[in-house]
Design an enzyme around this catalytic site. Structure first.
Site, PDB file in Angstrom:
ATOM      1  N   GLY A   1       0.707  -1.289   0.058  1.00 27.57           N
ATOM      2  CA  GLY A   1      -0.017   0.085   0.150  1.00 27.57           C
ATOM      3  C   GLY A   1       0.810   1.272  -0.075  1.00 27.57           C
ATOM      4  O   GLY A   1       0.128   2.234  -0.008  1.00 27.57           O
ATOM      5  N   ASP A   2       2.056   1.090  -0.047  1.00 30.67           N
ATOM      6  CA  ASP A   2       2.969   2.181   0.163  1.00 30.67           C
ATOM      7  C   ASP A   2       4.093   2.262  -0.932  1.00 30.67           C
ATOM      8  O   ASP A   2       4.441   0.991  -1.459  1.00 30.67           O
ATOM      9  CB  ASP A   2       3.455   2.736   1.525  1.00 30.67           C
ATOM     10  CG  ASP A   2       3.460   4.366   1.552  1.00 30.67           C
ATOM     11  OD1 ASP A   2       4.155   4.853   0.578  1.00 30.67           O
ATOM     12  OD2 ASP A   2       3.133   4.889   2.594  1.00 30.67           O
ATOM     13  N   ASP A   3       5.317   2.809  -0.605  1.00 24.13           N
ATOM     14  CA  ASP A   3       6.519   2.860  -1.621  1.00 24.13           C
ATOM     15  C   ASP A   3       7.206   1.281  -1.284  1.00 24.13           C
ATOM     16  O   ASP A   3       7.149   0.700  -0.336  1.00 24.13           O
ATOM     17  CB  ASP A   3       7.471   3.864  -1.035  1.00 24.13           C
ATOM     18  CG  ASP A   3       7.088   5.028  -1.171  1.00 24.13           C
ATOM     19  OD1 ASP A   3       6.252   5.346  -1.786  1.00 24.13           O
ATOM     20  OD2 ASP A   3       7.786   6.017  -0.180  1.00 24.13           O
TER      21      ASP A   3
END
Length: 462
Positions: free
Chosen positions: A251-253
């Site tokens: 859900g992120d980098d």
């Protein structure tokens, strides 16, 4: 469990498709040393300490007791803790030096859904407080500090953080401390993490901080795309790090290189440097590879190549802000394939919040000598949004041999950026149209040849 099986099938299919890609064939180099198969002279099974792999029995004490016992072998060649097939529920536990934590095929270490099983510890000195909330932070599921020679590996076993409950607490404001990582090692050297699947971390998944000589190979990291702040791998104030042959969907980098936050990172002054990233594939609602935004201790000497990002918000991202101080320099990113990505390359000069009101807004970051070359992309919305800081230009930004199929009528937007471009389509901003720059970092030979030819033509025009 059925959904997890489908995810893994998807991973295998993606890896199979791209193993024949030209960049995959070229990327023959590997991390210099991987000792994940090293034979330890002493070995025990977690079951010998009363652990029950039914997914219900809490086994924290069994893990703690097993590792306490194995500590007696640390000066005798080290030891191996074997985790057999089963679902082993546990709270946070500490590793020791000269230890191999081995997960067998179909072994799953499950993080407890009770926050009391994840003790609260002091904030990192380079952050000054918990990253999300003032005060301390919950300790990671698998944790270690001041260690040497640690191996976390297996026959593609799984470490599952069961992060859904943490994400709900975060979204509803029901947390008093910053969420935990799945794996965090501090002030440690000789770290190998390989041949495992990591699922649903409460926060950043793998976090080596103040570490050196770290190898992360052949891991799969999965979390839902709407899970908050579930970064894949975040080297933080660490040096001599190699990350390769990984599939990450979170859900992120996917990978974010960090080095401390504002005045605390400046004071701690522990940079991230000498980092190699190769053959990483993945998708995210954030960035495929990012630097920052916490980069106050400095980031330099990063080489990332043979990357494939798809169905993502951003391919390559550098993020910083006034108050961060520090530097990002000598970065080389090459051989990148993008598909269905909103922004291929993004630099953000005003990003994120600050730890407290004591930061110095006049502490401006230095961003320079960033080279991105050999990039292709299909169905890209914007080629680049490159936003520096007024009075603090990002310098020697060098783009070469980039071809992007862009849907926007304004493919590039640049401000407070100075640099160079060659063989870039669509054509870049005016601030990147200089015909020659001796300060481009690690440009390939064909580009220097092209540049010198252009410079010769420029002299002849006089």
């Amino acid at each position: 469990m059925l959904n997890f099986s489908f995810q893994l099938v998807g991973v295998v299919l993606v890896l199979g498709v791209f193993s024949d890609a030209p960049w995959a064939a070229r990327g023959s180099a590997h991390c210099k040393l991987t000792n994940s198969g090293e034979i330890r002279p002493h070995s025990v099974s977690i079951t010998e300490f009363g652990a029950v792999g039914d997914g219900v029995t809490l086994n924290t004490k069994a893990f703690q007791n097993a590792i306490f016992y194995l500590n007696s072998f640390a000066d005798k060649g080290g030891a191996k803790l074997f985790v057999p097939a089963g679902r082993w529920l546990t709270g946070s536990f500490d590793l020791i030096s000269h230890l191999t934590l081995w997960l067998d095929k179909n072994a799953v270490i499950l993080g407890s859904t009770n926050s009391y099983d994840w003790p609260v510890i002091d904030p990192l000195p380079s952050y000054g407080r918990g990253r999300e909330l003032p005060g301390g932070r919950h300790r990671s599921l698998i944790y270690g500090r001041n260690l040497t020679d640690i191996i976390i590996t297996g026959d593609n076993g799984t470490i599952d953080g069961q992060g859904d409950i943490w994400w709900k607490w975060f979204k509803t404001g029901n947390l008093n401390n910053t969420r935990p990582h799945l794996v965090e090692l501090m002030n440690s050297t000789g770290v190998v993490i390989s041949n495992l699947t990591f699922l649903d971390s409460p926060f950043w998944t793998i976090h080596p901080v103040y570490c050196s000589h770290v190898t992360i190979q052949n891991v799969t990291i999965l979390a839902p795309h709407d899970s908050p702040n579930t970064d894949g791998i975040d080297p933080d104030s660490s040096h001599t790090v190699c990350i390769e042959d990984c599939y990450i969907s979170t859900g992120d980098d996917l990978i974010a290189i960090k080095s401390g936050w504002d005045e605390y990172g400046i004071a701690y002054a522990r940079p991230s440097t000498n980092i190699i990233i190769r053959r990483v594939i993945g998708e995210t609602q954030s960035a495929g590879i990012a630097i920052g935004s916490e980069m106050s201790g400095g980031v330099s000497e990063v080489r990332a190549e043979n990357l494939r990002f798809f169905n993502s918000s951003t391919g390559i991202k550098i993020k910083t802000s006034p108050g961060r101080g520090g530097y990002v320099r000598d970065i080389y990113i090459s051989n990148v394939t993008l598909a269905n990505v909103d922004i291929a390359i993004r630099f953000v000069g005003h990003y994120g919040e600050h730890p407290d009101e004591s930061y110095d807004p006049k502490a401006l970051p230095t961003i320079e000598r960033i080279t991105v070359e050999n990039v292709v992309g299909d169905n890209i919305k914007y080629a680049g949004l490159l936003e520096g800081i007024e009075g603090d230009k990002f310098l020697n930004i060098c783009l070469s041999n980039i071809t992007l199929n862009v849907t926007s009528e304004s493919p590039w937007n640049c401000s407070y950026i100075q640099g160079y471009s060659d063989l870039v389509y669509p054509e870049t901003c005016e601030s990147l149209e200089e015909i020659f720059s001796p300060d481009c970092y690690h440009l390939s030979n064909h580009l220097w040849s092209s540049s010198n030819q252009k410079r010769g033509a420029w002299f002849l025009s006089w």
